[in-house]
Structures are given as structure tokens and as C-alpha cells.
Motif scaffolding. Structure first.
Motif, PDB file in Angstrom:
ATOM      1  N   LEU A  28       9.081 -22.183  16.615  1.00  0.00           N
ATOM      2  CA  LEU A  28       7.908 -22.340  17.476  1.00  0.00           C
ATOM      3  C   LEU A  28       6.692 -21.645  16.865  1.00  0.00           C
ATOM      4  CD1 LEU A  28       6.405 -23.166  20.002  1.00  0.00           C
ATOM      5  CD2 LEU A  28       7.527 -21.280  21.223  1.00  0.00           C
ATOM      6  N   THR A  29       6.870 -20.441  16.383  1.00  0.00           N
ATOM      7  CA  THR A  29       5.744 -19.729  15.770  1.00  0.00           C
ATOM      8  C   THR A  29       5.227 -20.498  14.560  1.00  0.00           C
ATOM      9  OG1 THR A  29       6.617 -17.610  16.544  1.00  0.00           O
ATOM     10  CG2 THR A  29       4.990 -17.531  14.759  1.00  0.00           C
ATOM     11  N   ARG A  30       6.126 -21.096  13.797  1.00  0.00           N
ATOM     12  CA  ARG A  30       5.708 -21.896  12.642  1.00  0.00           C
ATOM     13  C   ARG A  30       4.826 -23.060  13.099  1.00  0.00           C
ATOM     14  NH1 ARG A  30       6.212 -25.633   8.661  1.00  0.00           N
ATOM     15  NH2 ARG A  30       6.683 -24.841   6.568  1.00  0.00           N
ATOM     16  N   ARG A  31       5.181 -23.687  14.214  1.00  0.00           N
ATOM     17  CA  ARG A  31       4.365 -24.795  14.732  1.00  0.00           C
ATOM     18  C   ARG A  31       2.989 -24.315  15.179  1.00  0.00           C
ATOM     19  NH1 ARG A  31       9.360 -26.407  16.776  1.00  0.00           N
ATOM     20  NH2 ARG A  31       8.866 -25.833  18.928  1.00  0.00           N
ATOM     21  N   VAL A  32       2.911 -23.096  15.703  1.00  0.00           N
ATOM     22  CA  VAL A  32       1.603 -22.544  16.069  1.00  0.00           C
ATOM     23  C   VAL A  32       0.760 -22.350  14.808  1.00  0.00           C
ATOM     24  CG1 VAL A  32       0.399 -20.563  17.087  1.00  0.00           C
ATOM     25  CG2 VAL A  32       2.422 -21.512  18.219  1.00  0.00           C
ATOM     26  N   ILE A  33       1.360 -21.835  13.747  1.00  0.00           N
ATOM     27  CA  ILE A  33       0.632 -21.693  12.474  1.00  0.00           C
ATOM     28  C   ILE A  33       0.142 -23.069  12.017  1.00  0.00           C
ATOM     29  CG2 ILE A  33       0.797 -21.059  10.029  1.00  0.00           C
ATOM     30  CD1 ILE A  33       3.026 -19.026  10.880  1.00  0.00           C
ATOM     31  N   GLU A  34       1.024 -24.059  12.058  1.00  0.00           N
ATOM     32  CA  GLU A  34       0.666 -25.412  11.617  1.00  0.00           C
ATOM     33  C   GLU A  34      -0.479 -26.000  12.434  1.00  0.00           C
ATOM     34  OE1 GLU A  34       4.506 -27.217  12.125  1.00  0.00           O
ATOM     35  OE2 GLU A  34       4.944 -27.108   9.965  1.00  0.00           O
ATOM     36  N   ALA A  35      -0.585 -25.630  13.709  1.00  0.00           N
ATOM     37  CA  ALA A  35      -1.612 -26.198  14.591  1.00  0.00           C
ATOM     38  C   ALA A  35      -3.015 -25.686  14.273  1.00  0.00           C
ATOM     39  CB  ALA A  35      -1.268 -25.891  16.056  1.00  0.00           C
ATOM     40  N   PHE A  36      -3.117 -24.581  13.564  1.00  0.00           N
ATOM     41  CA  PHE A  36      -4.420 -24.000  13.259  1.00  0.00           C
ATOM     42  C   PHE A  36      -5.163 -24.814  12.217  1.00  0.00           C
ATOM     43  CE2 PHE A  36      -3.569 -20.198  15.540  1.00  0.00           C
ATOM     44  CZ  PHE A  36      -4.799 -19.570  15.685  1.00  0.00           C
ATOM     45  N   PRO A  37      -6.460 -25.026  12.439  1.00  0.00           N
ATOM     46  CA  PRO A  37      -7.276 -25.567  11.356  1.00  0.00           C
ATOM     47  C   PRO A  37      -7.336 -24.502  10.248  1.00  0.00           C
ATOM     48  CG  PRO A  37      -8.463 -25.587  13.457  1.00  0.00           C
ATOM     49  CD  PRO A  37      -7.214 -24.800  13.652  1.00  0.00           C
ATOM     50  N   GLU A  38      -7.214 -24.934   9.030  1.00  0.00           N
ATOM     51  CA  GLU A  38      -7.165 -23.961   7.932  1.00  0.00           C
ATOM     52  C   GLU A  38      -8.400 -23.067   7.899  1.00  0.00           C
ATOM     53  OE1 GLU A  38      -5.612 -23.459   3.445  1.00  0.00           O
ATOM     54  OE2 GLU A  38      -5.417 -25.373   4.442  1.00  0.00           O
ATOM     55  N   ASP A  39      -9.559 -23.604   8.243  1.00  0.00           N
ATOM     56  CA  ASP A  39     -10.780 -22.792   8.190  1.00  0.00           C
ATOM     57  C   ASP A  39     -10.834 -21.743   9.299  1.00  0.00           C
ATOM     58  OD1 ASP A  39     -11.204 -24.762  10.191  1.00  0.00           O
ATOM     59  OD2 ASP A  39     -13.373 -24.669   9.918  1.00  0.00           O
ATOM     60  N   LYS A  40      -9.962 -21.807  10.289  1.00  0.00           N
ATOM     61  CA  LYS A  40      -9.939 -20.819  11.371  1.00  0.00           C
ATOM     62  C   LYS A  40      -8.756 -19.853  11.253  1.00  0.00           C
ATOM     63  CE  LYS A  40     -13.407 -22.759  13.464  1.00  0.00           C
ATOM     64  NZ  LYS A  40     -14.736 -22.256  13.234  1.00  0.00           N
ATOM     65  N   LEU A  41      -7.752 -20.215  10.508  1.00  0.00           N
ATOM     66  CA  LEU A  41      -6.517 -19.442  10.419  1.00  0.00           C
ATOM     67  C   LEU A  41      -6.741 -18.032   9.871  1.00  0.00           C
ATOM     68  CD1 LEU A  41      -3.406 -19.497  10.710  1.00  0.00           C
ATOM     69  CD2 LEU A  41      -3.310 -20.581   8.456  1.00  0.00           C
ATOM     70  N   PHE A  42      -7.666 -17.876   8.950  1.00  0.00           N
ATOM     71  CA  PHE A  42      -7.849 -16.606   8.245  1.00  0.00           C
ATOM     72  C   PHE A  42      -9.065 -15.804   8.701  1.00  0.00           C
ATOM     73  CE2 PHE A  42      -5.376 -19.433   5.670  1.00  0.00           C
ATOM     74  CZ  PHE A  42      -4.332 -18.624   5.264  1.00  0.00           C
ATOM     75  N   ASP A  43      -9.942 -16.429   9.503  1.00  0.00           N
ATOM     76  CA  ASP A  43     -11.182 -15.742   9.853  1.00  0.00           C
ATOM     77  C   ASP A  43     -11.501 -15.709  11.338  1.00  0.00           C
ATOM     78  OD1 ASP A  43     -11.815 -15.229   7.117  1.00  0.00           O
ATOM     79  OD2 ASP A  43     -12.456 -17.316   6.924  1.00  0.00           O
TER      80      ASP A  43
END
Length: 169
Positions: A28-43
Motif C-alpha cells: 500500500l505504501t508503495r502505491r502511495v509513492i507511485e501516486a505522487f507526481p514526480e515533481d511533488k514527491l521530493f519538494d
């Protein structure tokens, strides 16, 4: 005349089921990571909280090394609760997911080395946190759930429907 009765103590949950529950949370946590737009995941951040990728790196740094430490009683080179930063090559969604999957593989590889009796023993996790093994593992899982919930709030604030919290398949 004295009668002595011996009662065999059965664990509340088998070690196999305990692992499978955790692996469901990891999926489930992996799916939450996958749901993030890459430009928002790190900042992206709300209210001074860390970006989601940093939270996930914390979980990566704790989970695999934590289970390895529990299984081997060797906590050397286990980053644990130290600074959680991503190398430049891992600062992509693909890189973070790769680290996540590697961490899951470490959990799966070392889990069978933890005996039933070991779950009741006291450890000094990462040389800092003392407690029974089962409680230490529950902390690892609780911490993951806590940070996943923060990620869910981030996704909702971005207008993205997060994965269903109950679906751990």
C-alpha cells in the motif's frame, strides 16, 4: 496432593502472518509513492512537514536494516534514525521505488532468521532504542503507517485520490 497444570503459550499471530500483514502495508505504501507526481514527491510540503520522499527514505533506512539487525544482532552500518537523504541518482520516483523494493527484499530475506523466541527478546535497536523485538517491529510498521498517512494528506491537497487505505493486496 498438588496438581500442576502446564499451559502451552501460543502466539497471538504466527510469524508468517505477522510478516504478511507488514508486506501488505508495504504494498500500500508503495502505491502511495507511485501516486505522487514526480515533481511533488521530493519538494512538496505542508505545514513544515518534510517532503514525502524524505519520509519514505526514513522508512527505507529503518525497515530493512532494522530486520537485519534483529535477525543477526549486528547493527553496524545500519543508518536507522540518522539523517535520511537521497543520493542524486535516487532522487527520482523510479530511484525511490527501487530503494523501497530493495528494502522489502531485505525484510523478506532476513525474516526467516528470526526465531519465535527472538520476538520476545529485548534488543537495543540501532544502539539507541531498547525493547522487545515484537514491539520494535510494530514501531517500524507504525512509523510507516504514520508517514503514509501524511503522504495521503499531501495527495489529497494536490487533488489526487490516494489509494484506499484498507486495500493492502
Amino acid at each position: 496432593m498438588t496438581t500442576t497444570t502446564t499451559t502451552e503459550t501460543m502466539p497471538f499471530v504466527s510469524t508468517e502472518n505477522f510478516l504478511n500483514e507488514w508486506l501488505g502495508h508495504r504494498r500500500l505504501t508503495r502505491r502511495v509513492i507511485e501516486a505522487f507526481p514526480e515533481d511533488k514527491l521530493f519538494d512538496y510540503s505542508i505545514g513544515g512537514m518534510r517532503p514525502f520522499a524524505e519520509m519514505m527514505k526514513e522508512i527505507i533506512d529503518i525497515a530493512g536494516p532494522g530486520i537485519r539487525g534483529i535477525a543477526t544482532d549486528n547493527w553496524e552500518n545500519a543508518s536507522g534514525f540518522d539523517q535520511h537523504s537521497l543520493n542524486k541518482e535516487d532522487r527520482t520516483k523510479e530511484g525511490l521505488l527501487k530503494l523501497w523494493d530493495q528494502s522489502t527484499e531485505v525484510i523478506i530475506a532476513f525474516w526467516p532468521e528470526i526465531s519465535e523466541a527472538r520476538f520476545q527478546e529485548v534488543v537495543l535497536a540501532f544502539g539507541q532504542y531498547e525493547g522487545p523485538v515484537y514491539s520494535t517491529i510494530l514501531y517500524f510498521i507504525d512509523n510507516e503507517i504514520h508517514h503514509r498517512a501524511q503522504g495521503t494528506v499531501y495527495l489529497r491537497s494536490l487533488g489526487i485520490e490516494p489509494p484506499a487505505f484498507w486495500n493492502r493486496d
